[in-house]
Write an enzyme that holds these catalytic residues in place. Structure first.
Site, mmCIF file in Angstrom:
data_model
loop_
_atom_site.group_PDB
_atom_site.id
_atom_site.type_symbol
_atom_site.label_atom_id
_atom_site.label_comp_id
_atom_site.label_asym_id
_atom_site.label_seq_id
_atom_site.Cartn_x
_atom_site.Cartn_y
_atom_site.Cartn_z
ATOM 1 N N ILE A 146 30.098 28.156 42.637
ATOM 2 C CA ILE A 146 31.586 28.027 43.660
ATOM 3 C C ILE A 146 32.777 28.348 42.740
ATOM 4 C CG2 ILE A 146 30.401 26.275 44.964
ATOM 5 C CD1 ILE A 146 31.971 23.975 43.394
ATOM 6 N N ASP A 147 33.808 28.867 43.501
ATOM 7 C CA ASP A 147 34.956 29.066 42.790
ATOM 8 C C ASP A 147 35.570 28.176 41.912
ATOM 9 O OD1 ASP A 147 34.928 31.507 44.478
ATOM 10 O OD2 ASP A 147 36.166 30.714 45.852
ATOM 11 N N ARG A 148 36.056 28.627 40.837
ATOM 12 C CA ARG A 148 36.634 28.004 39.786
ATOM 13 C C ARG A 148 37.404 26.812 40.229
ATOM 14 N NH1 ARG A 148 41.355 30.530 35.894
ATOM 15 N NH2 ARG A 148 42.388 30.305 37.980
ATOM 16 N N THR A 150 37.434 25.454 43.286
ATOM 17 C CA THR A 150 36.739 24.742 44.288
ATOM 18 C C THR A 150 35.987 23.634 43.518
ATOM 19 O OG1 THR A 150 36.455 26.562 45.746
ATOM 20 C CG2 THR A 150 34.980 24.553 45.973
ATOM 21 N N ARG A 250 37.321 31.090 52.485
ATOM 22 C CA ARG A 250 38.613 31.232 52.330
ATOM 23 C C ARG A 250 39.181 32.535 53.602
ATOM 24 N NH1 ARG A 250 38.613 31.527 45.933
ATOM 25 N NH2 ARG A 250 41.065 31.878 46.276
#
Length: 326
Positions: A146-148, A150, A250
């Site tokens: 998952i994104d940094r 998030t 997003r």
């Protein structure tokens, strides 16, 4: 003509050929390797290899070009002495591990976070004090990221078989991923959003459109619930991913003319002033749920059928929405 032959080792099972070869030839660029594939300079079991083919133990790969410029010392060791075993473990057994990732932590090593990242914390947790960079041997690893910025659940494998089956589970969309997100303004869409997604690797951005466009892949996002917080002019959403592409939520929100609170990369002009005060995007991976898994296709992970995992982490944006649930 210079040639080099490799036999795939025992630890490798069902790995995409480009992924395997990029580890074998760490100094080659992805575009260079793709070109060599197209030119027929890579053979798999004496046949011209194709992008996306999978290799396993005992397969033979022949490179019909000089590989020396693309090699470096495979004995390079990554020292994990300074890495802390600080994983927030939700579930763990001999095969799988599920953890809560805080916002601000990257999942995988990159140029800025070569040592301190979730992947290395997993290795330290599993008893590794070092590992060999670019080694083809199995090490425990996460099956997705998952994104940094998030926060929330990430699942990994502690054995090679578990990893292979877990990656197949992801490919076939058999692991449900649920999120909570906070967006600006009212949010009136509810239901299934089908769209088309493509990634711009050079700008680290993705594009999502309602209709097909060149090189785009279909994606499905389900917006299950929303609650409008009138005093804050924010909406709290529950979102479920059917497909799981980079930045999917997003970019899909942009398509619906809104954005996550705190999101800089997919920031809309009308929310720029309101968005300044937030350090991270307001997105929390709250639940992971296995579907019913076929015992023949997933002999190991079938035991986890219908198993659900729930995040225990309190997201940073909880203070904004105290007392609100959907």
């Amino acid at each position: 003509m210079s040639t080099a032959k490799f036999v795939v080792p025992k630890a490798v099972e069902n790995v995409r050929i480009e992924k395997f070869c990029l580890k074998l030839l760490p100094n080659i660029k992805l575009s260079q390797f793709f070109k060599l594939l197209r030119l027929g300079k890579v053979l798999l079991n004496n046949t011209k290899a194709k992008l996306g083919q999978r290799v396993s133990s005992g397969d033979t790969i022949v490179f019909q070009f000089a590989i020396e410029p693309y090699l470096h010392n495979h004995s390079e060791v990554v020292d994990l002495t300074q890495v802390q075993d600080d994983l927030q473990v939700i579930f763990e057994d001999e095969q799988l591990i599920v953890v809560d990732k805080p916002a601000g932590v990257v999942c995988q090593p990159d140029a800025k976070h070569e040592l301190f990242n979730l992947a290395n914390s997993l290795l330290k947790h599993c008893g590794y004090n070092q590992y060999f960079k670019n080694s083809l041997s199995f090490i425990p690893r996460f099956a997705h990221r998952i994104d940094r910025n998030t926060c929330g659940l990430v699942i990994g494998a502690k054995t090679n078989q578990a990893l292979q089956e877990l990656e197949a589970v992801f490919r076939h969309n058999l692991l449900m991923k649920q999120y909570q997100g906070l967006v600006f303004g009212p949010f009136n869409f509810k239901g299934t959003q089908k769209a088309y997604w493509a990634k711009d690797a050079y700008q680290a951005l993705v594009t999502v459109k309602a209709k097909p466009f060149p090189n785009a892949k279909p994606i499905t996002t389900i917006f299950e619930n929303s609650k409008y917080l009138t005093k804050l002019d924010l909406s709290l959403l529950t979102i479920r991913l059917v497909s799981g592409k980079t930045h999917q939520i997003r970019a899909c929100l942009n398509l619906l003319n809104t954005q996550l609170v705190g999101d800089r990369k997919y920031q809309l002009l009308q929310f720029k002033n309101r968005n300044r005060d937030f350090k991270h995007q307001a997105l929390h991976a709250t639940n992971l749920s296995f579907a019913q898994l076929d015992k023949q296709k997933f002999p190991l992970l079938a035991n986890y059928s219908q198993r659900q995992f729930k995040s225990q982490l309190v997201p940073w944006f909880a203070s904004l929405i105290k007392g609100v649930s959907i």
